[in-house]
Write an enzyme that holds these catalytic residues in place. Structure first.
Site, PDB file in Angstrom:
ATOM      1  N   LYS A 194       0.845  -1.197   0.000  1.00  0.00           N
ATOM      2  CA  LYS A 194       0.000   0.000   0.000  1.00  0.00           C
ATOM      3  C   LYS A 194       0.881   1.248   0.000  1.00  0.00           C
ATOM      4  O   LYS A 194       1.607   1.508   0.954  1.00  0.00           O
ATOM      5  CB  LYS A 194      -0.908   0.034   1.231  1.00  0.00           C
ATOM      6  CG  LYS A 194      -1.862   1.241   1.211  1.00  0.00           C
ATOM      7  CD  LYS A 194      -2.073   1.780   2.590  1.00  0.00           C
ATOM      8  CE  LYS A 194      -2.764   3.132   2.559  1.00  0.00           C
ATOM      9  NZ  LYS A 194      -1.867   4.243   2.251  1.00  0.00           N
ATOM     10  N   GLY A 246       7.093   4.655   8.364  1.00  0.00           N
ATOM     11  CA  GLY A 246       6.212   5.797   8.575  1.00  0.00           C
ATOM     12  C   GLY A 246       6.412   6.380   9.955  1.00  0.00           C
ATOM     13  O   GLY A 246       7.485   6.280  10.547  1.00  0.00           O
ATOM     14  N   SER A 247       5.366   6.959  10.493  1.00  0.00           N
ATOM     15  CA  SER A 247       5.464   7.669  11.766  1.00  0.00           C
ATOM     16  C   SER A 247       5.544   6.700  12.934  1.00  0.00           C
ATOM     17  O   SER A 247       5.050   5.564  12.875  1.00  0.00           O
ATOM     18  CB  SER A 247       4.245   8.584  11.944  1.00  0.00           C
ATOM     19  OG  SER A 247       3.080   7.816  12.182  1.00  0.00           O
ATOM     20  N   GLU A 249       3.957   7.012  15.719  1.00  0.00           N
ATOM     21  CA  GLU A 249       2.616   6.804  16.268  1.00  0.00           C
ATOM     22  C   GLU A 249       1.924   5.635  15.581  1.00  0.00           C
ATOM     23  O   GLU A 249       1.347   4.756  16.246  1.00  0.00           O
ATOM     24  CB  GLU A 249       1.776   8.084  16.114  1.00  0.00           C
ATOM     25  CG  GLU A 249       2.221   9.247  16.961  1.00  0.00           C
ATOM     26  CD  GLU A 249       3.476   9.924  16.439  1.00  0.00           C
ATOM     27  OE1 GLU A 249       4.115  10.657  17.211  1.00  0.00           O
ATOM     28  OE2 GLU A 249       3.833   9.711  15.256  1.00  0.00           O
ATOM     29  N   GLU A 268      10.339   0.839  10.442  1.00  0.00           N
ATOM     30  CA  GLU A 268      11.318   1.918  10.247  1.00  0.00           C
ATOM     31  C   GLU A 268      10.550   3.212  10.450  1.00  0.00           C
ATOM     32  O   GLU A 268       9.728   3.584   9.615  1.00  0.00           O
ATOM     33  CB  GLU A 268      11.936   1.824   8.850  1.00  0.00           C
ATOM     34  CG  GLU A 268      13.215   2.645   8.710  1.00  0.00           C
ATOM     35  CD  GLU A 268      12.940   4.024   8.167  1.00  0.00           C
ATOM     36  OE1 GLU A 268      12.859   4.964   8.996  1.00  0.00           O
ATOM     37  OE2 GLU A 268      12.819   4.183   6.951  1.00  0.00           O
ATOM     38  N   CYS A 302      13.422  10.682   7.296  1.00  0.00           N
ATOM     39  CA  CYS A 302      13.355  10.179   8.666  1.00  0.00           C
ATOM     40  C   CYS A 302      14.710  10.243   9.349  1.00  0.00           C
ATOM     41  O   CYS A 302      14.788  10.400  10.580  1.00  0.00           O
ATOM     42  CB  CYS A 302      12.815   8.763   8.680  1.00  0.00           C
ATOM     43  SG  CYS A 302      13.652   7.639   7.544  1.00  0.00           S
ATOM     44  N   GLU A 399      10.054  15.254  16.050  1.00  0.00           N
ATOM     45  CA  GLU A 399      10.398  15.192  14.635  1.00  0.00           C
ATOM     46  C   GLU A 399       9.547  16.200  13.861  1.00  0.00           C
ATOM     47  O   GLU A 399       8.318  16.110  13.861  1.00  0.00           O
ATOM     48  CB  GLU A 399      10.172  13.786  14.083  1.00  0.00           C
ATOM     49  CG  GLU A 399      10.608  13.638  12.643  1.00  0.00           C
ATOM     50  CD  GLU A 399      10.403  12.231  12.114  1.00  0.00           C
ATOM     51  OE1 GLU A 399      11.239  11.765  11.322  1.00  0.00           O
ATOM     52  OE2 GLU A 399       9.389  11.600  12.488  1.00  0.00           O
TER      53      GLU A 399
END
Length: 487
Positions: A194, A246-247, A249, A268, A302, A399
């Site tokens: 995705k 991604g994040s 969270e 990651e 990142c 971040e």
């Protein structure tokens, strides 16, 4: 920002003539469907999302939004391809497909570079010189591993895991796709991927490349959509392994969902990388590395070096040089080959950057940005440097994922390491010094997955990448990255 000033003998600033790449090299369809079982197919959900050009806010294309039924179809196709074809192929045969994909990426490199700049907002010279060549390199590299897995040090008879669910971010859409798909296929797995909601287009062109390479149907399936689609992909019971970039969270949510299921997971996630500059550093080289570390891809990285730690005795000399270099960066049209800083990827990300920058100013840090013209349309933020930053400031802890640099000082190497490690993240760091012993001493004490010495943001398919603490776990790339896709 659009001019380059010379010495006192010059009559005036030198204007850069526009050098735009031709947009006509890309034929964007008005509408895109899902890619399942080797074919483009309409979504049963009948929902669509619109992807826009962040440089001018103009719509680029409509894209299908996969629902749970569509995700089910994708996993069914991936399972069938895994059990019926892909896992049974000798490694050398799988490698041939990866070599073919790599060559087609190279053949379509100009088209992919332009499309990535349009959909993402990053400068064409970055997509042309970094994203696309590295994406091809990952397929070339992993093609070479496909028939040598028994020699990877992971056991004499390593086996694929099965069907892999992969979710990638919007900052490096094609490159992250390559990071995920290439090792999965080399190891004999099949994939349901995705792409990010705001940057799906190069993934859909990659689906065309899979068709052009005659990849067996169902080996790669691409389902587009927003957060609900991503949740359906990672929660699907047919997923034997999940890979997410991604994040932090969202990474936490996925880790909670996978806990106790026995399924493999690699994450990651975010970072707050420290760039440490000692008093013996090569200054001009360090300034270039600092600029690359934070302003490459508008700071949408990142592993960005968003915290600059400068030895106190060097700060008064380094900071004017850094400001002078930033004043020469060019912000503007991502398709212009002169552009250094493109558009912020979305309105939501721009709002996040503005919020944290305002917090930095309110907490007492001093912001500085060069004088530059901001386009009237699109999502833009100038390169910004904060001085007078304290460890407690939000801009030093959170971040930002934008072109914002926080500057702190230190007196001793011990203090530099303590400040660098004073973060919940642990993805990257940089060390600038001419002393090899100091370089190795510092690198050994930094809690970061990647430590660059006298350089920054250098990547290679043969080099593993990943983090510690809230930056995730697992490695991607190199021999170490194969382990995540083998049982």
């Amino acid at each position: 920002m659009t001019t380059l000033e010379y010495g006192p003998l010059d009559d005036g600033p030198l204007e850069y003539a526009p050098a735009p790449e031709a947009r006509s090299i890309v034929a964007i369809r008005p509408s895109y469907d899902l890619f399942i079982d080797g074919e483009f197919t309409e979504a049963k959900s009948e929902e669509r999302i619109v992807t826009v050009n962040p440089a001018d806010e103009q719509p680029l294309a409509e894209v299908a939004a996969a629902g749970e039924a569509d995700v089910d179809r994708a996993f069914t196709a991936a399972r069938r391809a895994y059990e019926g074809v892909w896992s049974r192929l000798p490694g050398a045969e799988r490698g041939k497909y990866l070599f073919r994909i790599a060559r087609i990426i190279q053949e379509r490199a100009r088209e992919l570079a332009v499309l990535e700049s349009l959909d993402n907002g990053k400068p064409i010279k970055e997509t042309r010189d970094v994203d696309v060549p590295l994406a091809a390199a990952h397929f070339f590299y992993h093609a070479g591993w496909a028939d040598k897995l028994a020699h990877a040090g992971l056991g004499p008879s390593p086996r694929p895991l099965g069907v892999v669910a992969q979710v990638i971010p919007w900052n490096f859409p094609l490159l992250m796709l390559a990071w995920k798909i290439a090792p999965a296929l080399a190891c004999g797995n099949t994939v349901v991927l995705k792409p990010a909601e705001t940057t799906p287009l190069t993934a859909l062109v990659f689906a065309e490349i899979c068709q052009e390479a005659d990849l067996p149907p169902g080996v790669v399936n691409i389902v587009t959509g927003a957060g609900d689609t991503g949740r359906a992909v990672v929660a699907h019971p047919e997923a034997d392994k999940i890979a997410f970039t991604g994040s932090t969270e969202v990474g936490r949510e996925i880790a909670r969902a996978v806990a106790g299921t026995g399924r493999r997971l690699t994450l990651e996630l975010g970072g707050k990388g420290a760039n440490i500059v000692y008093d013996d550093a090569p200054l001009d080289q360090a300034v270039e590395g600092i600029v690359t570390g934070i302003f490459f891809n508008q700071g949408h990285v990142c592993c960005a070096g968003s915290r600059l730690l400068v030895q106190e005795s060097l700060a008064e000399e380094l900071l004017p040089r850094l400001r002078a270099r930033i004043e020469r960066l060019r912000l503007g049209d991502p398709l212009d080959k002169n552009t250094d800083i493109g558009a912020i990827n979305s309105a939501a990300q721009l709002a996040r950057i503005r919020e944290l920058a305002e917090a930095g100013a309110n907490e007492g840090a001093e912001p500085w940005s060069p004088a530059c013209a901001i386009p009237e349309r699109g999502y833009w933020y100038p390169p910004t440097v904060f001085t007078g930053v304290a460890q407690s400031h939000r801009i030093a802890r959170e971040e930002i994922f934008g072109p914002v640099l926080s500057v702190l000082t230190f007196r001793t190497p011990e203090e530099a390491v303590t400040k660098a490690n004073n973060t919940p993240y642990g993805l990257s760091a940089g060390v600038w010094t001419e002393k090899g012993s100091r370089m190795l001493w510092t690198a050994a004490r930094l809690r970061a997955g990647v430590v660059w010495c006298n350089t920054f943001n250098q990547f290679d398919p043969a080099s593993p990448f990943g983090g510690y603490k809230e930056s995730g776990y697992g490695r991607e790339g190199g021999r170490h990255g194969l382990e995540a896709y083998l049982g």
